[in-house]
Design an enzyme around this catalytic site. Sequence first.
Site, PDB file in Angstrom:
ATOM      1  N   ASP A  18      -7.283  -8.857  -3.643  1.00 41.30           N
ATOM      2  CA  ASP A  18      -7.043  -7.552  -4.274  1.00 41.30           C
ATOM      3  C   ASP A  18      -8.285  -6.669  -4.146  1.00 41.30           C
ATOM      4  O   ASP A  18      -9.405  -7.179  -4.108  1.00 41.30           O
ATOM      5  CB  ASP A  18      -6.678  -7.785  -5.750  1.00 41.30           C
ATOM      6  CG  ASP A  18      -5.957  -6.593  -6.347  1.00 41.30           C
ATOM      7  OD1 ASP A  18      -5.637  -5.643  -5.605  1.00 41.30           O
ATOM      8  OD2 ASP A  18      -5.715  -6.597  -7.574  1.00 41.30           O
ATOM      9  N   GLY A  21      -7.822  -1.232  -1.497  1.00 40.08           N
ATOM     10  CA  GLY A  21      -7.685   0.211  -1.688  1.00 40.08           C
ATOM     11  C   GLY A  21      -8.901   0.791  -2.405  1.00 40.08           C
ATOM     12  O   GLY A  21      -9.439   1.832  -1.994  1.00 40.08           O
ATOM     13  N   ARG A  31      -6.929   4.059   2.745  1.00 34.88           N
ATOM     14  CA  ARG A  31      -6.698   2.700   2.234  1.00 34.88           C
ATOM     15  C   ARG A  31      -6.634   1.654   3.357  1.00 34.88           C
ATOM     16  O   ARG A  31      -7.062   0.516   3.196  1.00 34.88           O
ATOM     17  CB  ARG A  31      -5.385   2.658   1.436  1.00 34.88           C
ATOM     18  CG  ARG A  31      -5.394   3.506   0.186  1.00 34.88           C
ATOM     19  CD  ARG A  31      -4.023   3.500  -0.475  1.00 34.88           C
ATOM     20  NE  ARG A  31      -3.586   2.149  -0.769  1.00 34.88           N
ATOM     21  CZ  ARG A  31      -3.973   1.436  -1.824  1.00 34.88           C
ATOM     22  NH1 ARG A  31      -4.806   1.974  -2.689  1.00 34.88           N
ATOM     23  NH2 ARG A  31      -3.523   0.223  -2.027  1.00 34.88           N
ATOM     24  N   HIS A  35      -7.866  -2.413   4.120  1.00 40.88           N
ATOM     25  CA  HIS A  35      -7.083  -3.560   4.591  1.00 40.88           C
ATOM     26  C   HIS A  35      -7.704  -4.154   5.858  1.00 40.88           C
ATOM     27  O   HIS A  35      -7.746  -5.369   6.025  1.00 40.88           O
ATOM     28  CB  HIS A  35      -5.629  -3.135   4.857  1.00 40.88           C
ATOM     29  CG  HIS A  35      -4.897  -2.695   3.621  1.00 40.88           C
ATOM     30  ND1 HIS A  35      -4.955  -3.395   2.428  1.00 40.88           N
ATOM     31  CD2 HIS A  35      -4.086  -1.632   3.386  1.00 40.88           C
ATOM     32  CE1 HIS A  35      -4.212  -2.771   1.527  1.00 40.88           C
ATOM     33  NE2 HIS A  35      -3.680  -1.688   2.080  1.00 40.88           N
ATOM     34  N   THR A  64       6.803  -9.112  -2.049  1.00 40.31           N
ATOM     35  CA  THR A  64       8.103  -8.434  -1.955  1.00 40.31           C
ATOM     36  C   THR A  64       8.004  -7.027  -2.570  1.00 40.31           C
ATOM     37  O   THR A  64       8.780  -6.143  -2.219  1.00 40.31           O
ATOM     38  CB  THR A  64       9.201  -9.238  -2.695  1.00 40.31           C
ATOM     39  OG1 THR A  64       8.697  -9.620  -3.975  1.00 40.31           O
ATOM     40  CG2 THR A  64       9.588 -10.477  -1.929  1.00 40.31           C
ATOM     41  N   GLU A  65       7.040  -6.834  -3.471  1.00 41.05           N
ATOM     42  CA  GLU A  65       6.870  -5.521  -4.109  1.00 41.05           C
ATOM     43  C   GLU A  65       6.103  -4.542  -3.216  1.00 41.05           C
ATOM     44  O   GLU A  65       6.162  -3.331  -3.411  1.00 41.05           O
ATOM     45  CB  GLU A  65       6.123  -5.660  -5.456  1.00 41.05           C
ATOM     46  CG  GLU A  65       6.949  -6.243  -6.592  1.00 41.05           C
ATOM     47  CD  GLU A  65       7.149  -7.757  -6.479  1.00 41.05           C
ATOM     48  OE1 GLU A  65       6.282  -8.447  -5.900  1.00 41.05           O
ATOM     49  OE2 GLU A  65       8.204  -8.259  -6.943  1.00 41.05           O
ATOM     50  N   LEU A 129      -7.700 -27.319   8.471  1.00 38.79           N
ATOM     51  CA  LEU A 129      -7.334 -26.422   7.364  1.00 38.79           C
ATOM     52  C   LEU A 129      -5.947 -25.861   7.626  1.00 38.79           C
ATOM     53  O   LEU A 129      -5.662 -25.386   8.728  1.00 38.79           O
ATOM     54  CB  LEU A 129      -8.327 -25.253   7.281  1.00 38.79           C
ATOM     55  CG  LEU A 129      -8.005 -24.165   6.259  1.00 38.79           C
ATOM     56  CD1 LEU A 129      -8.345 -24.638   4.837  1.00 38.79           C
ATOM     57  CD2 LEU A 129      -8.776 -22.876   6.549  1.00 38.79           C
ATOM     58  N   GLU A 205      -6.579 -24.121 -11.973  1.00 38.28           N
ATOM     59  CA  GLU A 205      -7.701 -23.425 -12.604  1.00 38.28           C
ATOM     60  C   GLU A 205      -7.799 -22.025 -12.000  1.00 38.28           C
ATOM     61  O   GLU A 205      -7.624 -21.855 -10.788  1.00 38.28           O
ATOM     62  CB  GLU A 205      -9.018 -24.182 -12.348  1.00 38.28           C
ATOM     63  CG  GLU A 205      -9.057 -25.571 -12.949  1.00 38.28           C
ATOM     64  CD  GLU A 205      -8.963 -25.568 -14.472  1.00 38.28           C
ATOM     65  OE1 GLU A 205      -9.470 -24.616 -15.104  1.00 38.28           O
ATOM     66  OE2 GLU A 205      -8.376 -26.517 -15.028  1.00 38.28           O
TER      67      GLU A 205
HETATM   68  C1  FPP Z   1      -4.342  -5.729  -2.144  1.00 37.20           C
HETATM   69  O1  FPP Z   1      -5.242  -4.653  -2.181  1.00 37.20           O
HETATM   70  C2  FPP Z   1      -4.118  -6.172  -0.785  1.00 37.20           C
HETATM   71  C3  FPP Z   1      -2.910  -6.173  -0.155  1.00 37.20           C
HETATM   72  C4  FPP Z   1      -1.684  -5.715  -0.793  1.00 37.20           C
HETATM   73  C5  FPP Z   1      -2.757  -6.612   1.238  1.00 37.20           C
HETATM   74  C6  FPP Z   1      -3.593  -7.746   1.685  1.00 37.20           C
HETATM   75  C7  FPP Z   1      -3.875  -7.569   3.101  1.00 37.20           C
HETATM   76  C8  FPP Z   1      -5.031  -7.882   3.733  1.00 37.20           C
HETATM   77  C9  FPP Z   1      -6.150  -8.553   3.109  1.00 37.20           C
HETATM   78  C10 FPP Z   1      -5.259  -7.510   5.158  1.00 37.20           C
HETATM   79  C11 FPP Z   1      -4.387  -8.132   6.171  1.00 37.20           C
HETATM   80  C12 FPP Z   1      -4.143  -9.579   6.004  1.00 37.20           C
HETATM   81  C13 FPP Z   1      -4.116 -10.453   7.009  1.00 37.20           C
HETATM   82  C14 FPP Z   1      -3.690 -11.842   6.751  1.00 37.20           C
HETATM   83  C15 FPP Z   1      -4.512 -10.094   8.363  1.00 37.20           C
HETATM   84  P1  FPP Z   1      -4.756  -3.254  -2.784  1.00 37.20           P
HETATM   85  O2  FPP Z   1      -4.353  -2.404  -1.655  1.00 37.20           O
HETATM   86  O3  FPP Z   1      -3.706  -3.485  -3.825  1.00 37.20           O
HETATM   87  O4  FPP Z   1      -6.086  -2.755  -3.431  1.00 37.20           O
HETATM   88  P2  FPP Z   1      -6.236  -1.807  -4.719  1.00 37.20           P
HETATM   89  O5  FPP Z   1      -5.660  -2.551  -5.884  1.00 37.20           O
HETATM   90  O6  FPP Z   1      -7.710  -1.610  -4.809  1.00 37.20           O
HETATM   91  O7  FPP Z   1      -5.497  -0.531  -4.410  1.00 37.20           O
END
Ligand code: FPP
Length: 250
Positions: A18, A21, A31, A35, A64-65, A129, A205
Amino acid sequence: MKAETPAKVPRHIAIIMDGNGRWARERGWPRLKGHEQGAHSVERACEACIAEGVEFLTLYAFSTENWKRPAHEVSGLMLLLERFLAEKVAMMNEHGVRLATIGRTADLPAPVRKRLERAIAGTAHNAKLTLTLALNYGGRDEIVDAVRSIAREVQEGRIPPDSISAEMLSGNLYTAGMPDPDLLIRTSGEMRLSNFLLWQLSYTEIHVTQRLWPDFGAADLRAAIADFQSRDRRYGGAAENPVASQLPAA
Ligand code: FPP
């Protein structure tokens, strides 16, 4: 002198990645830049898990959201995933990483599905892994899917309802055959499960770090493991010898 038992390394770590963004916003960037950096953190996390002896790493990559996000963010994430899968198979083979997925992946765009199939087949022989990407994943959907498949067996008269057990349900989840996570890490300070591995996290945990996912590195993983090692896992039972543990060492 009694030798100290070495601290237990978690066999399975799950991560809610998380803060992508926020990381981008702090820099005045779109954003998707966050990513993109987050994808680099995925590679670093794999390497760090291997270095620490972790066997399973499960990452919440697309829920899914997440379809509710603006269309350009969703398509950007899908493209990023496609690129990651195309470019990282060599790295996975070099490090002994086997790729797996959980979630309703049949609903992902065709090019992503194709890349996934190729990457899964191309890394199936690796054993160091297991990297599991949760894609179009929802914990409640997963339980619903498991219940539906057990219900079909009951309906067809192959099993009596009373034979349904927790083990049977576990065996019908997307994660069948995998140990439950020992440690869940969530980055960026949020204290929620967000519909991730609801069944499997029952005794896990939890470690929450303020670090935003694009900044997450090996030192953060080691800190999370050290935190895990300081916990007393009792699975609902009592400490082994609570009185003795309070006595000063002889
Ligand atoms: C949450 O951050 C992240 C996601 C919803 C997507 C996760 C994707 C990646 C880490 C990149 C691609 C993954 C792979 C496996 C190549 P957010 O956008 O909700 O951040 P925020 O809460 O700060 O807005």
